[in-house]
Design a protein around this motif. Structure first.
Motif, PDB file in Angstrom:
ATOM      1  N   TRP A 121       1.258   2.862  -3.392  1.00 49.45           N
ATOM      2  CA  TRP A 121       0.091   3.335  -4.150  1.00 49.45           C
ATOM      3  C   TRP A 121       0.152   4.831  -4.411  1.00 49.45           C
ATOM      4  CZ3 TRP A 121      -4.145   0.438  -0.819  1.00 49.45           C
ATOM      5  CH2 TRP A 121      -3.997  -0.936  -1.040  1.00 49.45           C
ATOM      6  N   LYS A 166       1.297   5.804  -7.871  1.00 49.91           N
ATOM      7  CA  LYS A 166       0.291   5.616  -8.910  1.00 49.91           C
ATOM      8  C   LYS A 166      -0.844   6.631  -8.756  1.00 49.91           C
ATOM      9  CE  LYS A 166       1.182   0.636  -9.392  1.00 49.91           C
ATOM     10  NZ  LYS A 166       0.596  -0.732  -9.292  1.00 49.91           N
ATOM     11  N   ALA A 193       0.812  -1.218   0.000  1.00 49.14           N
ATOM     12  CA  ALA A 193       0.000   0.000   0.000  1.00 49.14           C
ATOM     13  C   ALA A 193       0.843   1.265   0.000  1.00 49.14           C
ATOM     14  CB  ALA A 193      -0.942   0.004   1.208  1.00 49.14           C
TER      15      ALA A 193
END
Length: 427
Positions: free
Chosen positions: A303, A306, A300
């Motif tokens: 992330w 992105k 996580a």
């Protein structure tokens, strides 16, 4: 009800342990930033202690734990300025002095807002942060605490379970951190510069202090020196261990080598996830919670690259995601032997779909409220006094720009500001 000396003694110790978590967080975060921002990072945690203390004693405690003002949404101001509370006042049903309960819960509020600072490291104005902290404690933290931890709070009445702060602390801080990261925008050099931690021993030391304090955080929430506190204490240790192992396994398989940074982050991820569930899962359940959290959070934290949001110190990836993991796993792992009379009627091992649904409602409600209010508050501060330092101040070093100090006179690698001060104490 008379004061229980054993419960009082344990909660006094637990309260001191939880307060230590904020300096521990300061060191943990301080090691994670670049050398030019370490003092500012330390200060963002430390300044939360007096700011939250003042507003908590004036109105925060009453808004969070006072009698319900209507709809299970917020407490009234019956305890404004701690009105009606003195050394003889006993907290309902616990046998501990009400003043001690006030202080114990205060340490939770302090830590929660300090957690948010990690998402905006290296670029936030200290003056803006000092405005954000007390307002956030009153309009975000206090209502959520009332929803979850008071008998008439709407989530408590609904049946959502959160033993020690998965919703109130972890998800609230994580969602708020995401909101502020979006308001302030990414650091100069995000996705280009490495921005590695400048002091990994600091990171490990801070993680160790957090882990120590977490025993008071979770086991202290039993409000007694009893078997529940003992079980929660063990669950906290087990989840931290498995969180670390889960993160390191991912690093070994994915990257070919485990890291000290990963060890510290994994332990914290496991501790985050066990916070809501430590009072409702048994020891084997705690093992699963820690392992899942360490594994999931290790992915996580990436992330943000992105998603395009610059969560500087992975508050979203560890605290928000870890809090969600631990809160939802109650629906799969809740154990009747742990929840006992305080658990939902007829709760069986595994919680069931009904309990999972209640946990999901809690996650969505708290995340949406914390994100929305924090985003609005951040925007108001940004539009009025500005929430972010200038590009030049960020590049030259936020410590020197905001505090006229640097942690290292010559910098970690031999480069830094030479500070000259005038006056009788100058050097």
């Amino acid at each position: 009800m008379n004061i229980d000396p054993a419960a009082t003694a344990w909660l006094l110790a637990a309260t001191a342990m939880v307060l230590l978590m904020t300096p521990g967080l300061a060191i943990f975060y301080g090691g994670m930033v670049r050398s030019s921002g370490v003092l500012n990072m330390l200060m963002m945690s430390f300044i939360s202690i007096p700011l939250v203390t003042v507003v908590w004693l004036v109105a925060g405690y009453s808004l969070a734990f006072g009698d319900d003002a209507g709809g299970g949404l917020i407490g009234n101001l019956g305890h404004f300025g701690l009105s009606g509370i003195d050394p003889t006042t006993v907290h309902a049903g616990s046998g501990i002095p009400e003043l001690l309960f006030v202080t114990f819960q205060l340490t939770f509020a302090i830590l929660t807002v300090a957690l948010v600072s990690g998402a905006i490291a290296d670029r936030a104005k200290f003056s803006a942060w000092m405005i954000f902290v007390p307002i956030w404690a009153l309009i975000v933290y206090a209502p959520i605490a009332h929803w979850v931890w008071t008998p008439n709070g709407w989530l408590a009445s609904f049946g959502t379970m959160d033993y020690a702060g998965g919703l109130v602390v972890e998800i609230a801080s994580g969602a708020s951190a995401l909101a502020l990261a979006i308001v302030l925008g990414p650091r100069v050099g995000f996705k280009v510069d490495a921005m590695r931690p400048h002091n990994l021993p600091f990171v490990l030391l801070g993680a160790g202090l957090l882990w120590f304090g977490w025993f008071g955080f979770n086991a202290g929430s039993a409000l007694g020196a009893n078997g529940t506190a003992a079980a929660v204490f063990l669950n906290t240790l087990v989840a931290g261990c498995l969180g670390m192992l889960g993160w390191l396994i991912v690093e070994q398989v994915r990257d070919g080598r485990p890291t000290t940074f990963g060890a510290a982050s994994g332990a914290v991820a496991g501790l985050v996830a066990i916070t809501p569930s430590c009072g409702s899962v048994n020891t084997m359940g705690a093992l699963i919670v820690g392992l899942v959290a360490g594994t999931v959070c290790s992915f996580a934290v990436g992330w943000k690259f992105k998603g395009g949001y610059d969560d500087s110190l992975d508050v979203v990836g560890v605290h928000f995601v870890g809090g969600i993991v631990g809160t939802l796993l109650i629906g799969f792992l809740a154990n009747r032997a742990m929840t006992g009379e305080n658990g939902p009627e007829g709760l069986l091992y595994g919680g069931g779909l009904a309990q999972l649904g209640k946990q999901l409602v809690g996650v969505l409600a708290v995340a949406a409220f914390a994100f929305g209010v924090s985003f609005a508050l951040g925007k108001v501060i940004d539009r009025t006094i500005g929430f972010r330092v200038s590009r030049e101040e960020e590049i030259s070093g936020i410590d020197f720009a905001l505090h006229a100090e640097t942690a290292y006179a010559e910098g970690v690698n031999g480069h830094g500001h030479q500070i000259k001060r005038d006056g009788p104490f100058g050097h």
